[in-house]
Design a protein around this motif. Structure first.
Motif, mmCIF file in Angstrom:
data_model
loop_
_atom_site.group_PDB
_atom_site.id
_atom_site.type_symbol
_atom_site.label_atom_id
_atom_site.label_comp_id
_atom_site.label_asym_id
_atom_site.label_seq_id
_atom_site.Cartn_x
_atom_site.Cartn_y
_atom_site.Cartn_z
ATOM 1 N N VAL A 37 0.791 -1.207 0.334
ATOM 2 C CA VAL A 37 0.369 -0.036 -0.413
ATOM 3 C C VAL A 37 0.778 0.746 -0.348
ATOM 4 O O VAL A 37 0.762 2.584 0.407
ATOM 5 C CB VAL A 37 -0.558 0.185 1.271
ATOM 6 C CG1 VAL A 37 -2.066 -1.221 0.744
ATOM 7 C CG2 VAL A 37 0.111 0.043 2.749
ATOM 8 N N ALA A 38 1.935 1.343 -0.625
ATOM 9 C CA ALA A 38 2.810 2.581 -0.903
ATOM 10 C C ALA A 38 2.029 3.013 -1.126
ATOM 11 O O ALA A 38 2.076 4.410 -0.260
ATOM 12 C CB ALA A 38 4.350 1.783 -1.146
ATOM 13 N N ALA A 43 -0.046 9.032 -0.171
ATOM 14 C CA ALA A 43 -1.162 9.832 -1.037
ATOM 15 C C ALA A 43 -1.509 10.245 1.258
ATOM 16 O O ALA A 43 -1.944 11.491 1.150
ATOM 17 C CB ALA A 43 -2.312 9.264 -1.144
ATOM 18 N N VAL A 44 -2.160 9.249 1.835
ATOM 19 C CA VAL A 44 -2.470 9.592 3.174
ATOM 20 C C VAL A 44 -1.816 10.242 3.986
ATOM 21 O O VAL A 44 -2.439 11.145 5.091
ATOM 22 C CB VAL A 44 -2.754 7.791 3.407
ATOM 23 C CG1 VAL A 44 -3.672 7.692 4.801
ATOM 24 C CG2 VAL A 44 -3.858 6.863 2.793
ATOM 25 N N ASP A 45 -0.639 9.934 3.478
ATOM 26 C CA ASP A 45 0.041 11.401 4.349
ATOM 27 C C ASP A 45 0.312 12.112 4.438
ATOM 28 O O ASP A 45 0.730 13.629 5.417
ATOM 29 C CB ASP A 45 1.763 10.219 4.419
ATOM 30 C CG ASP A 45 1.784 9.122 5.416
ATOM 31 O OD1 ASP A 45 1.149 8.319 6.544
ATOM 32 O OD2 ASP A 45 3.193 8.003 5.035
ATOM 33 N N ALA A 46 -0.318 12.209 2.747
ATOM 34 C CA ALA A 46 -0.084 13.387 2.778
ATOM 35 C C ALA A 46 -0.936 14.105 3.062
ATOM 36 O O ALA A 46 -1.403 15.571 3.509
ATOM 37 C CB ALA A 46 0.420 13.900 0.932
ATOM 38 N N VAL A 47 -2.147 13.440 2.935
ATOM 39 C CA VAL A 47 -3.902 13.833 3.712
ATOM 40 C C VAL A 47 -3.042 14.677 4.798
ATOM 41 O O VAL A 47 -4.245 16.095 5.294
ATOM 42 C CB VAL A 47 -4.937 13.139 3.520
ATOM 43 C CG1 VAL A 47 -5.884 13.821 4.387
ATOM 44 C CG2 VAL A 47 -5.424 12.910 2.348
ATOM 45 N N ALA A 97 -9.209 7.584 4.895
ATOM 46 C CA ALA A 97 -8.153 6.333 5.668
ATOM 47 C C ALA A 97 -7.646 7.578 6.754
ATOM 48 O O ALA A 97 -6.660 7.108 7.994
ATOM 49 C CB ALA A 97 -7.345 6.097 4.876
ATOM 50 N N ALA A 98 -6.680 8.713 6.137
ATOM 51 C CA ALA A 98 -6.936 9.428 6.927
ATOM 52 C C ALA A 98 -7.858 10.477 8.073
ATOM 53 O O ALA A 98 -7.256 10.117 9.312
ATOM 54 C CB ALA A 98 -6.168 11.221 6.672
#
Length: 351
Positions: A37-38, A43-47, A97-98
């Motif tokens: 899921v890298a 993308a989740v971390d960016a959010v 997810a964020a």
């Protein structure tokens, strides 16, 4: 849930471990999970980074501190994998997810204050580093920001799922607090806490993934059950590791549950199988001091000799099997296979 068999309370019965159909796949390694899921997690971390920005310096500082602390991120990963397994191809799953991770992190902040914890993931907890008041208030900030973010997804079904889950989690936290030091807590009461406090967010994550994938009601419910069983397996194994894990791998002190007076499954099972003298020793220490001064090494030896740790681990694996069975109606794919492996990992991990 696993149930003990009847026995003479004056004699220690042999360990009774439920039949378990062990998952026929190797447990997922953390590295493989990250690779699976890298791109989505980036993308989740960016959010997360964008959403947790604040012009209040202390909020931004603590938010950066806890996000940098990492963690397994299993709950958002469940959402991402469930959505992908059901064919979703948009970007809302990154945002949601964020949201799941924010809610989880907020609960951790509040838990650490309630439990007076000083270490998590190998470093000082936010309350230890910044104080209880700041940790509680930033936890509130995370909750409110999570709901701001989920509104932007424009899906009332998702709002309903997360509102219900957050309420259940709060009730689970209160139930756990009420049970501190209570040696009469049984497996049913323990499970009620686990389902609400831990497994509910796993369930919500999987259900939201199904909603994003436009799953039929029966399939949505099956994914939700997967999340619930996965969360229960994860928590039981967590409770086992608190007694027999490697503190360096866990990033926290062994025996924290005992010191905090928490009646987890291994201890509940040990009391059921203990001799009267052993039970008196545990009940006396837990009842009077909420576990803070009880001899951890002696308790751990009791859990080993009664087979309580083996019993609890078998229960975790049975929940993992149940989670895997819930995916029978999901089409084979790399995401589905990863969900299956994730169930094995939850029940067999050592950190």
């Amino acid at each position: 849930m696993c149930r003990p068999g009847p026995g003479d309370p004056k004699r220690r019965p042999p360990a009774v471990i439920p039949d378990v159909v062990i998952l026929r796949r190797a447990p997922l390694s953390p590295a493989f999970l990250s690779e699976a899921v890298a791109a989505d997690m980036a993308a989740v971390d960016a959010v997360l980074r964008e959403s947790l920005d604040s012009d209040v310096a202390l909020v931004r500082r603590i938010a950066d501190y806890i996000v940098a602390g990492g963690g397994k991120r299993l709950r958002p990963i469940v959402l991402l994998l469930a959505a992908t397994a059901l064919g979703y191809r948009g970007t809302d799953h990154h945002r949601l997810a964020a949201v799941i991770e924010m809610i989880h992190t907020a609960t951790l902040l509040h838990d650490d204050v309630v439990d007076e914890s000083t270490q998590r993931r190998g470093r000082a907890t936010a309350n230890a580093a910044f104080g209880n008041a700041a940790a509680v208030l930033v936890g509130d900030f995370l909750y409110s920001r999570a709901f701001q973010l989920m509104v932007t997804a424009g899906r009332m079904r998702v709002l309903s799922i997360l509102a219900d889950a957050t309420n259940e989690i709060a009730q689970g936290e209160v139930l756990q607090l009420m049970n501190v030091g209570n040696t009469d807590v049984d497996e049913a009461a323990y499970l009620a806490v686990v389902q609400r406090k831990t497994a509910k967010l796993f369930e919500a994550a999987a259900r939201i993934g199904a909603v994003l994938g436009d799953a039929a009601p029966a399939q949505e419910d099956a994914l939700a059950r997967y999340g619930m069983h996965l969360g229960i397996a994860f928590q039981i194994q967590d409770d086992v590791l608190d007694y027999e894990g490697d503190a360096a791998k866990l990033g926290k002190n062994l025996g924290d549950d005992l010191a905090e007076g928490k009646m987890t499954l291994p201890l509940i099972r040990a009391l059921q199988a203990a001799t009267p003298a052993e039970a008196t020793f545990v009940r006396g220490g837990m009842g009077e001091h909420a576990g803070a001064s009880i001899d951890f090494a002696r308790v751990r030896a009791l859990l080993t000799s009664t087979g309580a740790l083996d019993y609890a681990h078998a229960c975790a694996r049975r929940e993992a099997d149940a989670a895997a069975a819930c995916l029978a109606g999901v089409a084979p794919s790399p995401a589905t296979e990863t969900l299956l492996q994730l169930a094995a990992f939850a029940a067999n991990r050592d950190f």
